[in-house]
Scaffold this active site. Structure first.
Site, PDB file in Angstrom:
ATOM      1  N   HIS A  43       0.752  -1.399   0.045  1.00 14.74           N
ATOM      2  CA  HIS A  43      -0.089   0.022   0.244  1.00 14.74           C
ATOM      3  C   HIS A  43       0.605   1.143   0.020  1.00 14.74           C
ATOM      4  CE1 HIS A  43      -3.610  -2.731   2.211  1.00 14.74           C
ATOM      5  NE2 HIS A  43      -3.503  -2.976   0.774  1.00 14.74           N
ATOM      6  N   HIS A  52      -9.603  -3.510  -4.937  1.00 11.14           N
ATOM      7  CA  HIS A  52      -8.610  -3.000  -4.221  1.00 11.14           C
ATOM      8  C   HIS A  52      -7.734  -3.746  -4.501  1.00 11.14           C
ATOM      9  CE1 HIS A  52      -5.871  -3.296   0.118  1.00 11.14           C
ATOM     10  NE2 HIS A  52      -6.114  -4.364  -0.248  1.00 11.14           N
ATOM     11  N   ASP A  96      -2.975  -3.154  -4.858  1.00 11.92           N
ATOM     12  CA  ASP A  96      -2.224  -4.569  -4.465  1.00 11.92           C
ATOM     13  C   ASP A  96      -1.106  -4.810  -5.508  1.00 11.92           C
ATOM     14  OD1 ASP A  96      -3.172  -4.437  -2.196  1.00 11.92           O
ATOM     15  OD2 ASP A  96      -3.955  -6.570  -1.840  1.00 11.92           O
ATOM     16  N   HIS A 156      -0.313 -11.634  -4.497  1.00  9.89           N
ATOM     17  CA  HIS A 156       0.574 -10.977  -4.109  1.00  9.89           C
ATOM     18  C   HIS A 156       1.771 -11.855  -5.008  1.00  9.89           C
ATOM     19  CE1 HIS A 156      -0.784  -7.929  -2.115  1.00  9.89           C
ATOM     20  NE2 HIS A 156      -1.282  -8.423  -0.891  1.00  9.89           N
TER      21      HIS A 156
END
Length: 314
Positions: free
Chosen positions: A99, A263, A267, A290
């Site tokens: 973030h 979101h 990411d 991720h």
């Protein structure tokens, strides 16, 4: 791949500054880590680089003593559950950097030192909004060197799984930074998709406020397993810092109807920020994580002729 900027100059993409920048004054924020649950104080310091390129560097502190320095470098990325972590050769690490890195990228803070007195960047409210607000309040100082970008020259793809659970990511050449992200990992909330041109303004207006999210029924067992294995997972998760899902509802409601996919975009931008500059390319992501974000970046950087550094010509 060479990291020398200025070999090739390109037209400055709309919405971005023509020069690199750093903070106008130091920034300070405190909070708790999402995974460690520990209190951490963060201080971000301006840097005016001269000679070798500086970029974003983390400085770990303990009781005022420096433990080590960790560059925001994809070569230092270490796989961890539900976050992006960097670990230097001496073992000093910093986790949940995505973030903050995304916020620095879109606020065009290209050079800074991030000091932390614990291992994890604070999660704050679960979104990038507090970072964006704090950085904008501090202001930006333009530096003499031109803005650089990582230009994609040929398509690169990564994939994992099959059928409905398949994850796919693809990047191809484009004159701007464009993202198309699809997500359907929560069946009770349906398919969600976000498409758009990434600029500092678009990120601040459409992406920054989207929070980390998860189902409480899966979070509790993950926390227990983490304690048993000695791995910090979601120890700091609270309804105040996540969009916490119970059945078919979100505690406190959603900030946007498609907050979950936004979101995922947040990411993705933060993970790709490990490249050290915005992309000039079109990224298409189906159910990104991720791990997949890193695989795409590593494949792009590791494929001969797939990308090059360029500097902006205003």
């Amino acid at each position: 791949m060479s990291v020398d900027a200025g070999v090739c100059r390109v037209k400055l993409p709309s919405g971005w500054q023509a020069s690199e920048g750093t903070l106008a004054r130091p920034l300070e924020l405190s909070g708790r880590g999402l995974h460690t649950g520990r209190r951490v104080n963060v201080r971000i310091l301006p840097v005016a680089p001269s000679g070798e390129r500086h970029g974003i560097v983390f400085r770990r502190l303990r009781d005022g003593r420096e433990l080590g320095m960790i560059a925001a470098d994809p070569a230092l990325r270490q796989s961890q559950p539900l976050c992006t972590m960097l670990r230097a050769a001496d073992g000093v690490g910093v986790r949940t950097v995505e973030h903050l890195l995304g916020s620095l990228l879109v606020c065009e803070i290209d050079h800074a030192i991030v000091e932390l007195d614990a291992e994890e960047v604070p999660i704050l409210d679960g979104s990038a909004q507090p970072w964006i607000d704090a950085i904008m309040a501090c202001g930006r100082t333009a530096l003499p060197q031109p803005k650089r970008f990582l230009r994609v020259l040929k398509p690169v793809s990564v994939a994992d799984g099959t059928g409905a659970t398949r994850r796919e990511m693809h990047v191809e050449p484009a004159d701007e930074y464009v993202l198309s992200v699809y997500n359907n990992d929560l069946k009770d909330f349906g398919d969600m998709e976000w498409y758009g041109r990434l600029t500092p303004r678009a990120f601040a207006d459409e992406i920054a406020s989207a929070r980390s999210y998860g189902q409480i029924k899966w979070a509790v067992p993950a926390i227990v397993v983490g304690y048993l294995r000695g791995v910090p997972i979601l120890r700091g998760a609270r309804t105040s810092c996540t969009a916490s899902i119970v059945g078919k509802r979100v505690v406190g409601g959603l900030r946007q109807p498609d907050e979950f996919v936004r979101h995922r975009v947040l990411d993705l931008v933060g993970d790709l920020a490990l490249a050290g500059a915005p992309l000039l390319g079109r990224v298409t992501a189906r159910r990104p994580t991720h791990e997949m974000n890193y695989r795409l970046l590593a494949t792009l950087l590791g494929t001969p002729g797939a990308c090059e550094w360029v500097s902006a010509d205003a």
